[in-house]
Scaffold this active site. Structure first.
Site, PDB file in Angstrom:
ATOM      1  N   PRO A 135     -68.591   3.123  12.238  1.00 55.99           N
ATOM      2  CA  PRO A 135     -68.311   4.309  11.423  1.00 55.99           C
ATOM      3  C   PRO A 135     -67.711   5.395  12.302  1.00 55.99           C
ATOM      4  CG  PRO A 135     -70.670   4.143  11.883  1.00 55.99           C
ATOM      5  CD  PRO A 135     -70.040   2.891  12.413  1.00 55.99           C
ATOM      6  N   MET A 136     -66.563   5.941  11.887  1.00 57.38           N
ATOM      7  CA  MET A 136     -65.872   6.973  12.668  1.00 57.38           C
ATOM      8  C   MET A 136     -65.405   8.075  11.727  1.00 57.38           C
ATOM      9  SD  MET A 136     -63.637   4.590  15.288  1.00 57.38           S
ATOM     10  CE  MET A 136     -63.284   3.302  14.068  1.00 57.38           C
TER      11      MET A 136
ATOM     12  N   CYS B 118     -74.977  10.102  16.404  1.00 57.72           N
ATOM     13  CA  CYS B 118     -73.842  11.007  16.551  1.00 57.72           C
ATOM     14  C   CYS B 118     -74.220  12.200  17.418  1.00 57.72           C
ATOM     15  CB  CYS B 118     -73.358  11.489  15.186  1.00 57.72           C
ATOM     16  SG  CYS B 118     -71.928  12.590  15.290  1.00 57.72           S
TER      17      CYS B 118
ATOM     18  N   HIS C 171     -75.611   1.880  20.527  1.00 58.82           N
ATOM     19  CA  HIS C 171     -74.510   2.360  21.365  1.00 58.82           C
ATOM     20  C   HIS C 171     -75.056   2.464  22.779  1.00 58.82           C
ATOM     21  CE1 HIS C 171     -70.793   5.108  21.833  1.00 58.82           C
ATOM     22  NE2 HIS C 171     -71.210   4.712  23.020  1.00 58.82           N
TER      23      HIS C 171
ATOM     24  N   GLY D  91     -70.147   0.098  22.082  1.00 55.65           N
ATOM     25  CA  GLY D  91     -69.793   0.969  23.198  1.00 55.65           C
ATOM     26  C   GLY D  91     -68.977   0.272  24.270  1.00 55.65           C
ATOM     27  N   GLY D  92     -67.727   0.721  24.472  1.00 55.97           N
ATOM     28  CA  GLY D  92     -66.905   0.229  25.562  1.00 55.97           C
ATOM     29  C   GLY D  92     -66.354  -1.169  25.382  1.00 55.97           C
TER      30      GLY D  92
ATOM     31  N   ARG E  65     -63.062   2.514  18.496  1.00 56.38           N
ATOM     32  CA  ARG E  65     -61.702   3.052  18.661  1.00 56.38           C
ATOM     33  C   ARG E  65     -60.646   1.963  18.787  1.00 56.38           C
ATOM     34  NH1 ARG E  65     -61.994   8.241  16.841  1.00 56.38           N
ATOM     35  NH2 ARG E  65     -64.261   8.540  16.906  1.00 56.38           N
TER      36      ARG E  65
END
Length: 423
Positions: free
Chosen positions: A63-64, A148, A221, A262-263, A285
């Site tokens: 979710p972004m 978040c 995360h 994450g990453g 991303r």
């Protein structure tokens, strides 16, 4: 899923789709908050990772905010049939205060399944009401945001990552959410917050939340959150990744399911994580900034499906149908063409013509009113060889990203003190 879109030729619109769910809702928050915890426990523990008929979430898109909206998710589903999609975080308070306008925040097309709604909040009554209102939209899972780090979300004792400091409340919140839905529930969190970043503190959070609620799925995360002084973007970059914490959770909580986040920037790296035992992998991303090369490998390399052979020209033809249908919509929820086309701007990442395509797009936003006219004026910048080539080869990435992770695990968690506390 993809086949339900009617292909169109030469960017000609055919049948507009509908995305609206018109439901008049009355709900009693008090009655749902006090609903029996045990009535829903079995529902949420039988199979928390697989809702309905879909493959498990080996790969999911994070979710972004301002990214994973309806437009992006439509594009993502055209590229991958099996990736699990998440909404942007929606505040529970927004949902309960917008009962007359719920479609704006909750509606999605059936093609987007499997899809998870992420909600945020710090008031049990709002969380109960929001979850119940969301039932009409038939999400496949409800996720609670405890990760978040944005000051707008986590600041002033609100919600997001700051909630990791109050696992008792999170357990209560998850019980309320679970009591108001029949789909699985999950928590997305960091590995810690500020100086509360030891492995034992992370385990205390997981233990308390899972003991106090039916929650059996956590998305981790693998960075801690720094709540003061740095931006959300820096929070995705500056705190070091500690994948060893994630893999230690698999060891210490064998009855729970964990997704790593994450990453991780490619399908090759996703498979590397799965090879080392990860239950599932969430990518953020990379899936947004390079959707073709990231999502395009998911179905074949992760789920073992045969290649669809779909090309970007075909993707855009189908997206045009979707885009023009929403641009023709009446009412306050109608988007502008820039909003609808925004996810497409990354479709040709690093390809010949990408720069001119983006410059043309920025220019024609000033006067184009349909996706058909937008494509007619911009796609001349992209070579046919790019438009007409399907995904080929295998994804590239750091295949050794997790190679030695099991050599650096922290000592096992001792839950005996917590078991006494919560007995």
């Amino acid at each position: 899923m993809i086949s339900s879109f009617i292909p169109c030729c030469s960017f000609i619109l055919k049948t507009p789709g509908r995305f609206s769910i018109n439901t008049n809702y009355n709900y009693s928050t008090r009655s749902r908050i006090t609903a029996s915890y045990t009535q829903n426990t079995q529902i949420h523990t039988e199979d928390v990772m697989v809702a309905r008929r879909y493959p498990p979430p080996l790969f999911s898109v994070a979710p972004m905010m301002d990214c994973t909206n309806n437009h992006y998710r439509t594009l993502a589903r055209l590229i991958s049939k099996h990736a699990w999609l998440y909404t942007e975080m929606v505040a529970a308070e927004t949902i309960v205060n917008q009962k007359a306008n719920l479609d704006r925040y909750l509606a999605f097309s059936p093609e987007q399944h499997p899809i998870v709604l992420q909600i945020g909040g710090s008031h049990l009554e709002n969380l109960a009401g929001a979850t119940e209102l969301a039932n009409a939209y038939h999400y496949d899972e409800i996720n609670f945001n405890c990760g978040c780090p944005s000051s707008k979300v986590a600041g002033h004792g609100c919600f997001g990552a700051r909630l990791m400091l109050d696992p008792k409340f999170v357990g209560e919140a998850m019980s309320v959410i679970a009591a108001n839905t029949d789909v699985p529930v999950s928590v997305k969190c960091r590995i810690g917050v500020d100086d509360h970043d030891s492995y034992n503190e992370l385990c205390d959070f997981i233990y308390k939340v899972s003991s106090l609620s039916p929650t059996r799925h956590f998305i981790i995360h693998s960075r801690k959150a720094l709540l003061n002084g740095i931006s959300p973007a820096d929070n995705r970059r500056i705190p070091p990744l500690k994948y060893e914490y994630y893999y230690a959770l698999l060891r210490d909580f064998p009855d729970l399911k964990f997704t790593i986040n994450g990453g991780i920037n490619s399908v090759a790296e996703v498979n590397a994580a799965l090879k080392e035992g990860a239950h599932g992998v969430m990518v953020g991303r990379a899936a947004y900034n390079n959707p073709w090369q990231t999502l395009g490998h998911v179905d074949t390399e992760i789920y073992g499906a045969p290649s669809s052979g779909i090309t970007r020209r075909e993707i855009l033809e189908r997206y045009q149908e979707y885009g023009d249908s929403v641009l023709e919509r009446d009412g306050n929820n109608r988007p502008n063409i820039r909003e609808v086309a925004k996810p497409l701007l990354h479709l040709f990442y690093s390809e010949p013509g990408n720069g001119p395509w983006k410059r043309k797009a920025d220019s024609v936003f000033q006067h184009c009113t349909t996706m058909k006219s937008f494509f007619e004026e911009t796609l001349v910048a992209i070579p046919d060889s790019v438009l007409d080539s399907p995904i080929v080869g295998v994804s590239c990435g750091r295949e050794d990203l997790f190679a030695n992770v099991h050599d650096s695990l922290p000592p096992p968690y001792d839950a005996r003190q917590q078991e006494t506390l919560y007995a």
